[in-house]
Design an enzyme around this catalytic site. Sequence first.
Site, mmCIF file in Angstrom:
data_model
loop_
_atom_site.group_PDB
_atom_site.id
_atom_site.type_symbol
_atom_site.label_atom_id
_atom_site.label_comp_id
_atom_site.label_asym_id
_atom_site.label_seq_id
_atom_site.Cartn_x
_atom_site.Cartn_y
_atom_site.Cartn_z
ATOM 1 N N GLU A 158 106.948 8.739 -89.269
ATOM 2 C CA GLU A 158 106.951 10.082 -89.839
ATOM 3 C C GLU A 158 108.055 10.857 -89.148
ATOM 4 O O GLU A 158 108.371 10.611 -87.984
ATOM 5 C CB GLU A 158 105.597 10.766 -89.670
ATOM 6 C CG GLU A 158 105.145 10.836 -88.251
ATOM 7 C CD GLU A 158 103.641 11.011 -88.127
ATOM 8 O OE1 GLU A 158 103.240 11.582 -87.110
ATOM 9 O OE2 GLU A 158 102.884 10.566 -88.993
ATOM 10 N N TYR B 127 116.990 6.359 -91.318
ATOM 11 C CA TYR B 127 115.880 5.525 -91.754
ATOM 12 C C TYR B 127 116.120 4.956 -93.159
ATOM 13 O O TYR B 127 115.866 3.785 -93.407
ATOM 14 C CB TYR B 127 114.567 6.303 -91.701
ATOM 15 C CG TYR B 127 114.230 6.846 -90.336
ATOM 16 C CD1 TYR B 127 114.502 6.126 -89.178
ATOM 17 C CD2 TYR B 127 113.657 8.104 -90.177
ATOM 18 C CE1 TYR B 127 114.201 6.628 -87.918
ATOM 19 C CE2 TYR B 127 113.352 8.606 -88.934
ATOM 20 C CZ TYR B 127 113.633 7.871 -87.804
ATOM 21 O OH TYR B 127 113.340 8.372 -86.555
#
Length: 153
Positions: free
Chosen positions: A106, A118
């Site tokens: 997260e 990411y």
Amino acid sequence: MSVILVQAGLSDLEALANLARECGESRWTEETFYPGCRGDENEIVLVLKEASEIIAYAVMAKEYDSCALYNIGVSPLKRRQGLAARLLLEGLAWGQNQDCDRCLLEVRASNAGAIRLYEGLGFVHDGLRKRYYPNPDGSREDAVLMSKHLETQ
């Protein structure tokens, strides 16, 4: 000067907590890093060192059949050099060796640089966790939930 990747140990706790504070992670203390530094088989702290100084870290944990990136930090003076990607790739390899089928993470919705990193490593958006992260001014910020499928051994 060369940068080496090693697994953190108990002697690294103070340096890790100091670097976390430099990175704006006030909730990450020596105590928080302890499980990954004591040799726990389900949690690992990977570090990059330059001249014996920790310049970046990643905390990974196995959670049943998945692994999770708990935290990643790079010294403000060493950012934009591919260090976070290097650490995360090593963390993903660790997860594969732990027979994890995916990696979860997260990230603050405002952290566009981390989200791009990411995505570039193959993570996809899974949703939002509303008002998850506290801000210094008392407000709250959403967390973007992301995951990546891992090839198991």
